[in-house]
Write an enzyme that holds these catalytic residues in place. Structure first.
Site, short mmCIF file in Angstrom:
data_model
loop_
_atom_site.label_atom_id
_atom_site.label_comp_id
_atom_site.label_asym_id
_atom_site.label_seq_id
_atom_site.Cartn_x
_atom_site.Cartn_y
_atom_site.Cartn_z
N ASP A 92 24.02 55.05 -36.56
CA ASP A 92 22.87 55.49 -37.42
C ASP A 92 22.09 56.62 -37.08
O ASP A 92 22.87 57.16 -36.05
CB ASP A 92 21.91 54.06 -37.64
CG ASP A 92 21.57 53.85 -36.15
OD1 ASP A 92 21.54 54.65 -35.14
OD2 ASP A 92 20.74 53.05 -35.84
N PHE A 96 15.74 54.54 -37.82
CA PHE A 96 15.16 53.19 -37.79
C PHE A 96 14.45 52.62 -36.59
O PHE A 96 13.48 52.07 -36.67
CB PHE A 96 16.31 52.25 -38.54
CG PHE A 96 15.99 50.83 -38.76
CD1 PHE A 96 15.48 50.76 -39.89
CD2 PHE A 96 15.95 49.81 -37.82
CE1 PHE A 96 14.69 49.32 -40.22
CE2 PHE A 96 15.52 48.67 -38.31
CZ PHE A 96 14.96 48.31 -39.60
N ASP A 278 26.58 46.37 -43.02
CA ASP A 278 26.30 45.90 -41.65
C ASP A 278 24.82 45.20 -41.62
O ASP A 278 24.20 45.21 -42.15
CB ASP A 278 26.06 47.13 -40.54
CG ASP A 278 24.52 47.77 -40.67
OD1 ASP A 278 24.28 48.30 -41.85
OD2 ASP A 278 23.88 47.42 -39.90
N CYS A 316 37.13 26.58 -40.47
CA CYS A 316 37.53 27.81 -39.82
C CYS A 316 38.44 27.77 -38.84
O CYS A 316 38.55 26.82 -37.96
CB CYS A 316 35.82 28.15 -39.20
SG CYS A 316 35.87 29.85 -38.25
N CYS A 318 38.81 30.06 -36.29
CA CYS A 318 38.46 31.33 -35.31
C CYS A 318 38.97 30.55 -33.91
O CYS A 318 39.02 29.32 -33.81
CB CYS A 318 37.11 31.72 -35.68
SG CYS A 318 35.94 30.50 -34.66
N CYS A 321 36.42 27.68 -33.24
CA CYS A 321 36.40 26.49 -33.90
C CYS A 321 37.91 25.54 -33.41
O CYS A 321 38.04 24.54 -33.73
CB CYS A 321 36.37 26.58 -35.48
SG CYS A 321 34.78 26.94 -35.77
N HIS A 347 32.25 32.99 -33.32
CA HIS A 347 32.34 32.20 -34.57
C HIS A 347 31.62 32.90 -35.77
O HIS A 347 32.11 33.23 -36.83
CB HIS A 347 31.79 30.78 -34.48
CG HIS A 347 31.79 30.20 -35.76
ND1 HIS A 347 32.85 29.75 -36.76
CD2 HIS A 347 30.63 30.08 -36.70
CE1 HIS A 347 32.31 29.35 -37.76
NE2 HIS A 347 30.82 29.48 -37.82
#
Lengths: 376, 376
Positions: A92, A96, A278, A316, A318, A321, A347
């Site tokens: 960025d 911000f 994002d 899930c 992953c 999990c 996760h």
């Protein structure tokens, strides 16, 4: 040469399946980009990010400028090499964080003078300086220096803020183009250049948003972001602003909505034609016990999970999990164990990246040739 | 059946290469056991521990008893299943933490009454209760409830402490043997039993250490630990106590020195015939920026590493040293990033586990048959 955008398919609702060929990686879109604030997607090692399928991660210019410093990162070959991340990166502009974290800001046409939130030291960010810092960091994509208009903002305030952002966009583009061969990996990657995205602002005023988009398109950036959203406005308004702007952006450039959002939002925006998003939400929420699952949001601290031996999300696959129970994740959180942040974040990122993977697969399916029965 | 000890080779200096066949895993010794205090080796996911070659990890009975509670863990099938760790585990008796962490301790022959360091609640640990808790946790190896004699302790204090520890050892053994079929995985693992180790105490008095060892050997434990070391005494004295005790322990049972030590110590003790060691040092030091390397100890916070792009340890092939630089690890520490603890800990554990792997290989080499030249 900066990025190459390869648009594969556009759905009836406007959803786009594309590839963004960047110096370090070709990114399949729509894509969700995990946020790696200070050179680390908090609590997750880089090899796990890779195995989760993260294609592009963010770095925050403000944080990296203050610590360890962009000149140090330049001397070490740029941010990719410094953090050992071989795929794509985006930084960025620092704007911000200057507006949200720094102290004693003073905004002029020249730029923003502010005090570091770390040590109170005084700094000036101008569009030119933001570009210099981002060139030193050497992400594949840099962002124009802008002012993120707060919400609510009355019309005259939004107009003034937009005036500043448009002037800074011009100066950002001119400065980056003039110095793009200074990016640390310029020679190593055969003269490929950093890309620069302009940022559409304009508060919640549709005509200002249109004006902003049209003026940026005229300047001819490598891609376009819609900023100043998810700043407290109702979600209908977010949608309205995105819907207003998207048709004005060139079809052959990437479109990025900054700082969104909840799982259902990123899915919706991807289907509308947003290519990149994002958000700190999946990573930050994870550190505060909030898990996103196919069964809804789940506060893993809740007592009801104390002896729940089921996986965090039964749908899930992953690595979290597949291996750990809700009871164990709850225990780690209760006990203040560092592993809690790591597992929760893995996760949540898997969940977010999975949504985008699913949307991409759906868009791909719309273009897939009918398989001849012989080929089965 | 409790553990099976398979002694493969004893070196001239007394170093032993052996295997300990435990219900969940066969452990190759000499072995270093990472400490997983509250059900997590701090900051390191279980799959990474496996890939580092950790064979057996510790759980702390005191911590797990207080949170999430041993009955909850029993209901969930024991500690292995709760934390998803398929290899071997050992739990301490809770005694050490009761003495070091808890408040308002009152020691009687019956046991220790104390207040939780978490919420001030009052608890009584007796040898029988420690065994009940350890049975519920269901580690492969449980430890007798003992009093860790402080340093320095005068002779009468060391004698009194030893008297208590010996009485508690007897009660621990009787209670565990009477209830060993209550371990959560008893039926699942074909009736294999938890093993119990006695703990040699006696302060820094050689005759008390001898007496302690002899009495424990008479009780016939499954293995023997030497406790009450690394409590502030000079290292010569640690060595002296270990050297005094080792010859008194039966050759056909595992020998465990608790709470040691620095890399050079664990190597030395392994060569003397210690089979098992544990220590929080590699994990705790990692969280405080101290890395153990082949080039010595390294405080990764030091400014000298700010732009050092070399690996933490040039002679280490762990996943951290293969991917990340000293400069990046320093930055993570400076920026307070959670990833710092994870990466530092992974390296330190790789270093400790690597030392033991090297000692095992050396002991193996002493027994390897000469390879016929044809087989090359």
């Amino acid at each position: 040469m900066s990025l190459k955008f390869n648009l594969l398919h556009t759905s009836e609702q406007g959803g786009r399946r594309a590839q963004i060929d960047l110096p370090h990686h070709t990114v399949e879109t729509p894509v969700f980009m995990p946020v790696g604030t200070a050179g680390s997607v908090k609590a997750v090692p880089q090899d796990i990010l890779e195995s989760l399928g993260a294609q592009i991660i963010l770095g925050n210019t403000y944080h990296l400028y203050l610590r360890p410093g962009h000149e140090a990162i330049r001397r070490m070959g740029g941010l990719h090499r410094f953090i050992s991340w071989p795929r794509a990166m985006l930084t960025d502009s620092g704007g911000f964080q200057v507006f949200s974290l720094a102290q004693l800001r003073k905004v002029t046409d020249e730029g923003v003078r502010f005090r570091s939130h770390l040590d109170g030291s005084s700094h000036l960010f101008t569009p030119e300086h933001s570009m210099d810092v981002q060139i030193a960091l050497g992400a594949d994509i840099a962002m124009a220096f802008d002012e993120c208009t707060e919400y609510p903002a009355d019309r005259s305030r939004a107009e003034e803020s937009l005036r500043l952002t448009m002037a800074w966009a011009r100066r950002s583009l001119d400065h980056l183009r003039a110095h793009q061969n200074e990016v640390p990996w310029f020679a190593d990657l055969g003269g490929r250049a950093q890309s620069l995205f302009g940022i559409v602002q304009g508060g919640m005023y549709r005509d200002l948003r249109r004006e902003s988009a049209e003026r940026l398109v005229e300047m001819d950036f490598d891609g376009y972001a819609i900023g100043g959203l998810s700043v407290g406005e109702p979600r209908d308004l977010t949608m309205e602003m995105i819907a207003e702007v998207l048709p004005l952006l060139p079809a052959d450039k990437p479109r990025y909505v900054m700082g969104v959002g909840y799982p259902e939002e990123i899915e919706q925006y991807a289907r509308m034609g947003v290519d990149m998003m994002d958000c700190v939400l999946p990573t930050r929420a994870a550190r505060h016990a909030l898990l996103f699952t196919s069964e809804g949001r789940l506060n893993i601290k809740n007592k009801q999970f104390a002896e729940d031996q089921g996986p965090p999300d039964p749908n899930c696959d992953c690595i979290v999990c597949r291996r750990y129970s809700r009871a164990y994740l709850r225990h780690l959180m209760q006990a203040g164990e560092a592993l809690s942040a790591t597992l929760n974040t893995i996760h949540n990122l898997a969940y977010y990246l999975g949504i985008m993977r699913r949307v991409r697969a759906e868009l791909d399916a719309q273009t897939a040739p009918v398989t001849p029965s012989l080929a089965r």
